[in-house]
Write an enzyme that holds these catalytic residues in place. Structure first.
Site, PDB file in Angstrom:
ATOM      1  CE  LYS B  77       1.006  -0.190  -3.467  1.00 40.48           C
ATOM      2  NZ  LYS B  77       2.323  -0.550  -4.042  1.00 40.48           N
ATOM      3  CB  SER B 152       4.110  -2.933  -1.444  1.00 33.05           C
ATOM      4  OG  SER B 152       4.114  -2.146  -2.625  1.00 33.05           O
ATOM      5  CB  SER B 176       5.433  -3.195  -5.290  1.00 34.37           C
ATOM      6  OG  SER B 176       6.190  -3.265  -4.112  1.00 34.37           O
TER       7      SER B 176
END
Ligand SMILES: [Zn+2]
Lengths: 475, 483, 95
Positions: B77, B152, B176
């Site tokens: 990420k 997210s 997330s």
């Protein structure tokens, strides 16, 4: 109307740890810009703080030396504000839980001993350094993250002199404990003052102003004096004092309102979520207590009782750790406390003062001062010569024995040699011989002086006295 | 190849049926064929990945022992630092930021010879539940390109689901990892707070953030967790606890194990079809001999309120460092330093980020600290206590991961509060700091449904055990989207 | 408690953000919406409840006072929008 001033001081002292408070970068002063930096102290995305254990120990040491209670459980907090020298745009400090609280420093005023309260001591990080140049502001983050303690006094001081004394004693204690080197010129000791005035006898506080940018103890004293006067005059003119931050302008000798901040400070303190509880146990506290050196108050008392020094001398000698060490080392090297004290209080401090130097910078070694005293006491040199030798020692740091030998400053104690000089002087000054015979004893003093002069100060004064009298009698 | 799990691939490499270079090339091809549609990647380091793969092939050829993760392509990420690669947090303000250092997890992956393919798309600064808040491009759900992948860590979830990486790392502040895992039909674990170092994870909310893996199944999850978990002296909040051999929790019997079902998580707001799938999952556990107990977690309903105060407040402070001075976007025109801050930040941050900074700044500002932040810290204590008490009675707690399946792109983007409600089951876990895993547990209209298993502090092992038991009984983790 | 446009302006200033009038209006509504939701915390009795810093209690994460190598300056400054002579440069700040 008579007024009294209320003064509180906030002192920032840089701790003498090897590394920064939240990262392993060195705290060494100097160094090329931005070379003592890493992701943590430059506030890079993702970097996290880890507390330096030694910072806690040093801060507790300061706290214990300043008679504080230690808060056994504390946590760090963020103070949020934007400034280019503040890499994260928040400072990691302590807010609701300072590590130390409720201490005091004793000062000696004309009315006797007075305790100046310390409200709190907390640990925090320093900011970087912003250099303002013509074409922009240049930021160096070497100092960012250097550990500080902030010592907040209670508003217990009433005069600028008291504030100065408090600062001097505070500095001495921080140096004694080796918590900080307290060099104002390198910024390792900084002081802001809160000043207000009120009619004498009133118990309410007046509106206070905060004074910044005072770069020496003298400046603190002068700035506070100025500010007190300014506030009193303003009130007498019927003006109101506004709460504001003012800057001390050393060259103008006045305090000036700092450009008013665009907004009131709203630091939005909250517990630092990147860090954890700091818990100190009795063992840790006791270990720190055991490392505390003899502090100025105790030392002073000991100099009086053990060495028989006058109180004034003892206070001066203990006013800084380095000076006390110099004195004690001189005694250790064989000088009597009385002689050592006389020399230090006299020649040593006078010369340092003349040159605007401090004891830390002196080239003279305690063992050499002790030897100089010894040379006087065993009659090798006279007191007059000793002062000359000391001047040499001060410049070169040389051994007094070497100086005396090289410059032929050894005292003349040979009776015949002195007698020759005496007779030569008497021959050259028949009038003095005449005066002496006519009962003017003053004439003898003149002859002695001439003999000393002729011997370049090296003749043993007692012998000169004795021989001049003898020879005069003979004539 | 891209549909296989990490452990299946390991076996193929070990048998010599595929080389790491072949595998890496294959994955890079997969990315170039599908990522235009998915939008999972923000940056691809083809050269770095291939070099690493070659290096591992050499090691294998020399007969050296390699780690379980060695030579297998994965991605990270884009809020986790990898030295020499950009770390943008999907924000304009960090568009050109190249990290000069590795995050702790990155170091661990490199020690394990992982092949790092690149950096994954996300909601800007991890703020969002749909990955629509990326400043660069939206991520799409591999099961339905019109739908969100969740957020997210939408890129991390979608990349695993679409076979663009064999496993990925994400971060979880309020759900997330788990929510996008649920919406994309993969396994996502948020470990106990402190289990994995946060050093090098760009902080959103420091007291809630935790890094975790996305994998195709629970077995893979155990392997990745073991590689990246553990104490780090650079993170004060990381736990000085031994890392367990998580694979020993695989293939274990769960007879007699107590599973708590909090009644609050099955009330209003839960989609009926999702409820049915979760009830089926509970039935599977009952069949496996687990003891199902209804429990009550009444404080949970305050978790979202606590979350929005704590997360926003911490974020407002954490994001203060993005000011256009030491790094990041600086506006072209400004009058002075204050204006430089204002212009750079106003142009550099997206709306959702600004919204949270505003909320957090407000909650911390003079006069409101006690009413909001301090109050939230106290309620947090009560939530923590409630979970501690619950785990005196049960071994794990089972809930839906998300109240709905993947929603349409744009469906909730105008109503922040409604968007926030999609984290209703995941947020309390971050407040309490306990670990939780989302596991594929069904489908509604062809879209994946995830079930959330919540464990006691540092008891990731039991989550692996209970999750793996379910996987052995069902086929949900074997389903792949048809993209 | 209800947020006004003036609150939004004050907070924006603190946060170093600026908004158009329209955005301010929208933020005022958004903040009010969220704050109304958050009001539910007032139902919870937190008398005598301690605050929790972090998800669970950790004590004394401390580092020894041992110097570590600092970072190469170029690698730290390479992301800076403006730097000169090893300094980070910003528009002149007037104290
Ligand atoms: Zn550093």
């Amino acid at each position: 109307m008579e007024f009294e001033a209320i003064i509180g001081l906030e002192v920032h002292a840089e701790l003498s740890t090897k590394t920064k408070i939240y990262c392993g970068c060195t705290t060494e002063f100097g160094g090329e810009q931005n070379t003592h930096c890493c992701p943590v102290c430059m506030g890079l995305p993702g970097a996290l703080p880890v507390l330096n254990k030694e910072v806690v120990t040093y801060a507790m040491k300061a706290g214990l030396a300043l008679n504080c209670e230690i808060n056994k459980e504390t946590y760090m907090a963020r103070k949020n504000y934007f400034y280019p020298d503040c890499p994260k745009n928040y400072q990691i400090t302590q807010d609701e839980t300072p590590l130390c609280k409720n201490g005091y420093v004793e000062i000696t005023t004309e009315e006797g001993t007075k305790k100046i309260g310390i409200q709190r001591i907390h640990i925090e990080e320093d900011a970087g350094k912003a250099l303002h140049r013509e074409d922009g502001t240049y930021v160096d983050f070497n100092r960012s993250g250097v550990p500080l303690i902030e010592i907040v006094s209670k508003p217990d001081m009433r005069t600028a002199q008291e504030a100065k004394m408090y600062l001097e004693n505070l500095k001495a204690i921080l140096q004694y404990t080796e918590v900080s080197d307290c060099k104002m010129e390198e910024g390792s000791l900084r002081c802001d003052a809160n000043v207000s005035v009120r009619p004498k006898g009133s118990t309410e506080f007046g509106v206070k102003t905060e004074i910044k940018n005072m770069n020496s103890f003298k400046a603190v004293e002068k700035a506070i004096e100025y500010e007190i006067k300014r506030q009193i005059e303003a009130i007498n003119r019927g003006e109101k004092i506004v709460q504001e931050t003012r800057r001390w302008d050393e060259t103008k000798g006045e305090t000036i309102v700092m450009r008013s901040k665009e907004e009131a400070h709203d630091y939005r303190y909250f517990p630092e979520p990147d860090m954890v509880y700091l818990v100190v146990d009795d063992e840790w506290i006791n270990n720190v207590k055991n490392t505390l050196p003899e502090l100025p108050d105790k030392k002073r008392a000991r100099y009086i009782s053990e060495y028989g020094l006058p109180e004034y001398d003892a206070s001066i000698l203990t006013s800084s750790k380095a000076l006390a060490a110099f004195f004690e080392d001189t005694v250790k090297e064989g000088a009597s406390p009385k002689d050592a004290s006389n020399w230090i209080m006299g020649e040593v401090l006078r010369t340092l003062n003349d040159r605007e130097m401090s004891i830390e910078d002196i080239k003279v070694q305690p063992k050499h001062l002790a030897k100089l005293i010894e040379l006087i006491n065993n009659g090798t040199i006279t007191g007059t010569i000793a002062k000359k030798v000391f001047k040499d020692m001060f410049e070169t740091g040389d051994d007094p024995e070497k100086i005396v030998k090289e410059k032929g400053m050894v005292q003349i104690s040979d009776e015949n040699a002195i007698r020759d000089i005496v007779n030569k002087v008497l021959d050259e000054n028949p009038q003095s011989v005449e005066d002496y015979k006519n009962g003017k004893t003053k004439a003898m003093g003149f002859v002695v002086g001439q003999v000393m002069k002729a011997s370049k100060g090296k003749a043993n004064p007692q012998l000169v006295n004795k021989l001049v009298e003898e020879e005069l009698q003979k004539r | 190849m891209h549909t296989k799990t990490l452990h299946e691939i390991r076996e193929l490499i070990n048998k010599g049926e595929v080389s790491c270079v072949e595998l890496t090339k294959n994955t890079l091809e997969r990315i170039s064929s599908v990522d235009d549609k998915i939008g999972a990647y923000l940056q691809i380091d083809e050269e770095g990945a291939l070099n690493k793969a070659k290096e591992v092939d050499e090691k294998i050829r020399r007969g050296e022992e390699v780690s379980f993760l060695a030579g297998i392509p994965m991605a990270i990420k884009d809020n986790i630092c990898v030295e020499g690669l950009k770390t943008t947090c999907a924000s304009k303000i960090l568009e050109n930021f190249v990290s000069p250092y590795d995050a702790h997890v990155t170091k661990r992956l490199k020690q394990n010879d992982a092949v790092i393919l690149g950096k994954l798309n996300m909601d800007e600064f991890a703020m969002g539940s749909s990955s629509e808040n990326s400043a660069f491009k939206k991520v799409r759900n591999p099961y339905d390109l019109e739908r969100v992948p969740g957020g997210s860590s939408g890129g991390s979830a979608a990349a695993v689901a679409a076979g663009e990486a064999y496993y990925t790392l994400g971060s979880d502040t309020g759900g997330s990892i788990r929510q996008p895992a649920s919406l994309c039909g993969v396994v996502g674990l948020k470990p106990t707070y402190g289990r994995i170092s946060r050093y090098g994870l760009v902080a959103f909310a420091s007291s809630l953030d935790q890094i975790g893996p996305f994998t195709k199944d629970v077995e893979d999850c155990a392997h990745v967790l073991e590689a990246i978990a553990g104490y780090d002296e650079m993170d004060s909040t990381s736990a000085k606890k031994e890392v367990e051999d998580y694979t020993r929790y695989l293939n274990q019997d769960i007879k007699g194990l107590k599973i708590g079902i909090p009644k609050e998580c099955f009330g209003e707001g839960l989609n009926e079809d999702v409820r049915k799938e979760i009830e089926n999952a509970i039935a599977v556990y009952r069949k496996l001999g687990a003891e199902i107990k209804e429990i009550s977690l009444p404080m949970s309903k305050y978790a979202l309120a606590v979350y929005y105060i704590l997360a926003s407040s911490e974020a407002s402070s954490n994001l203060a460092r993005f000011d256009g001075i030491r790094y990041g976007y600086r506006a072209d025109e400004f009058e002075d330093v204050v204006d430089l801050y204002v212009k750079s930040r106003s142009k550099g941050f997206g709306d959702e980020v600004k919204r949270r900074i505003m909320l957090g700044t407000y909650a911390l500002s003079a006069g409101y600290y006690d009413a909001y932040y301090k109050k939230a810290l106290k309620v947090r204590t009560l939530i923590i206590n409630e979970y501690k008490r619950a785990f005196e009675d049960v071994d794990v707690i089972l809930t839906p991961t998300s109240p709905t399946v993947a929603f349409k792109i744009g469906e909730k983007s105008n109503n922040p509060l409604e968007m926030y409600l999609s984290d209703i089951y995941t947020v309390p876990i971050n407040i309490a700091g306990v670990p939780a895993i989302s596991i594929p547990a069904g489908f509604v209209g062809g879209l994946p449904v995830g079930m959330q298993l919540i464990g006691n502090y540092f008891d990731e092992g039991t989550l692996i055990k209970v999750g793996h038991a379910f996987e052995r009984e069902t086929e949900f983790s074997k389903v792949r989207p048809s993209i | 408690m209800s947020v006004t446009i003036r609150d939004v302006e004050y907070v924006a200033k603190l946060a170093r953000l600026e908004f158009t009038e329209e955005q301010k209006q929208k933020f005022t509504e958004d903040l009010n919406g969220i704050l109304n939701y958050v009001e539910m915390l007032n139902e919870v009795d937190t008398e005598n409840v301690e605050i929790s810093i972090g998800a669970y209690r950790v004590e004394n994460a401390l580092r020894d006072d041992v110097v570590k190598d600092s970072f190469d300056r170029d690698s730290l400054l390479k992301n800076a929008p403006d730097s000169q002579d090893g300094f980070v440069k910003v528009p002149k700040v007037i104290e």
